[in-house]
Design an enzyme around this catalytic site. Sequence first.
Site, mmCIF file in Angstrom:
data_model
loop_
_atom_site.group_PDB
_atom_site.id
_atom_site.type_symbol
_atom_site.label_atom_id
_atom_site.label_comp_id
_atom_site.label_asym_id
_atom_site.label_seq_id
_atom_site.Cartn_x
_atom_site.Cartn_y
_atom_site.Cartn_z
ATOM 1 C CG ASP A 72 23.088 64.698 -29.383
ATOM 2 O OD1 ASP A 72 24.250 64.630 -28.965
ATOM 3 O OD2 ASP A 72 22.772 65.357 -30.386
ATOM 4 C CG ASP A 141 18.566 69.399 -40.605
ATOM 5 O OD1 ASP A 141 19.309 69.743 -39.671
ATOM 6 O OD2 ASP A 141 17.895 68.342 -40.587
ATOM 7 C CG HIS A 143 19.840 68.932 -36.437
ATOM 8 N ND1 HIS A 143 19.915 68.119 -37.549
ATOM 9 C CD2 HIS A 143 20.962 68.679 -35.731
ATOM 10 C CE1 HIS A 143 21.044 67.411 -37.501
ATOM 11 N NE2 HIS A 143 21.705 67.733 -36.403
ATOM 12 C CD GLU A 148 17.083 65.453 -37.433
ATOM 13 O OE1 GLU A 148 17.407 66.576 -37.869
ATOM 14 O OE2 GLU A 148 17.707 64.421 -37.722
HETATM 15 C C1 GLP Z 1 24.822 65.792 -35.137
HETATM 16 C C2 GLP Z 1 24.683 66.155 -33.677
HETATM 17 C C3 GLP Z 1 24.562 67.631 -33.469
HETATM 18 C C4 GLP Z 1 25.668 68.351 -34.227
HETATM 19 C C5 GLP Z 1 25.520 68.058 -35.686
HETATM 20 C C6 GLP Z 1 26.559 68.758 -36.541
HETATM 21 O O1 GLP Z 1 23.612 65.644 -35.794
HETATM 22 N N1 GLP Z 1 23.579 65.510 -33.040
HETATM 23 O O2 GLP Z 1 24.632 67.933 -32.086
HETATM 24 O O3 GLP Z 1 25.608 69.721 -33.968
HETATM 25 O O4 GLP Z 1 25.651 66.668 -35.879
HETATM 26 O O5 GLP Z 1 27.771 68.090 -36.511
HETATM 27 P P1 GLP Z 1 29.115 68.674 -37.021
HETATM 28 O O6 GLP Z 1 29.620 69.580 -35.955
HETATM 29 O O7 GLP Z 1 30.011 67.473 -37.190
HETATM 30 O O8 GLP Z 1 28.854 69.377 -38.295
#
Ligand code: GLP
Length: 271
Positions: A72, A141, A143, A148
């Site tokens: 992403d 959440d 995702h 989402e």
């Molecule tokens: C963002 C990214 C996700 C990631 C999530 C959790 O929303 N788009 O791909 O998994 O954050 O991030 P973290 O690993 O910092 O908790």
Amino acid sequence: MRILIHEEYDSLSKWIAYYVARKINLNGSSPDNPFVLGLPTGSSPLGTYEELIRLNKAGKVSFQNVVTFNMDEYVGLPEDHPESYHYFMEENFFKHIDIPRKNINILDGNAPDLEKECEEFEKKIGEAGGIHLFMGGIGVDGHLAFNEPGSSMTSKTRIKTLTLDTRIANSRFFDNDISKVPETALTVGLGTIMSAEEVLIIINGYKKARALFHVVELGINHMWTGSMLQLHQHGIIVCDDEATMELKVGTVKYFKEIERHHLENLPELSS
Ligand code: GLP
């Protein structure tokens, strides 16, 4: 799905790095047959990237014949913005390893035609022969990438509006100022991730405990998009003890027991 529960983050990261390196090595080293790897950003994969960099520098794995696709990217952040996923990947991984630049694919959140950008990204994945291993993290959440709650389980790469929850969670990287967090992002879809031969999701820390519970112990539900992993033929969750706090004691014991051998040994780097 497989669930590997490590005691703490460092051993989880090391284990995943060896697992990925092993897959790359098993695929062989021919430019005609590259290993196609899906990659995430976020704090969860940082330890894995550090270990992969170490393995690369030690000559235990090469990325010369690896093609990557990132999950992403925010819409509208310049590529050199410290919170853009282009910048994140460059700083935390790509500039430290021997991957050819042409093998790196990241969605362009500043493309003049965002829909076309998403369509072309899907096309490129197809032309590369599909993704062998998609590695990902998970949001609080539940995702995956930026899919989402409520995302279609068969979705492909597209533009998504970010939820307030996600923008609040990610505002920690934007001076804790939610108004600086972009409202939209480009993201691979759940269908894109499901099409990978294998999907490995990293889930660590207490704050992910609720997500892990929904993904593992409840049913498949579009409100917890990570739960689609239950339908994947080769889904693996690699988590730490902290993230299992909401699971049943029996569930934790069960997976620790069946994966005991794998938890005690790092994946072999060559066959
Ligand atoms: C963002 C990214 C996700 C990631 C999530 C959790 O929303 N788009 O791909 O998994 O954050 O991030 P973290 O690993 O910092 O908790």
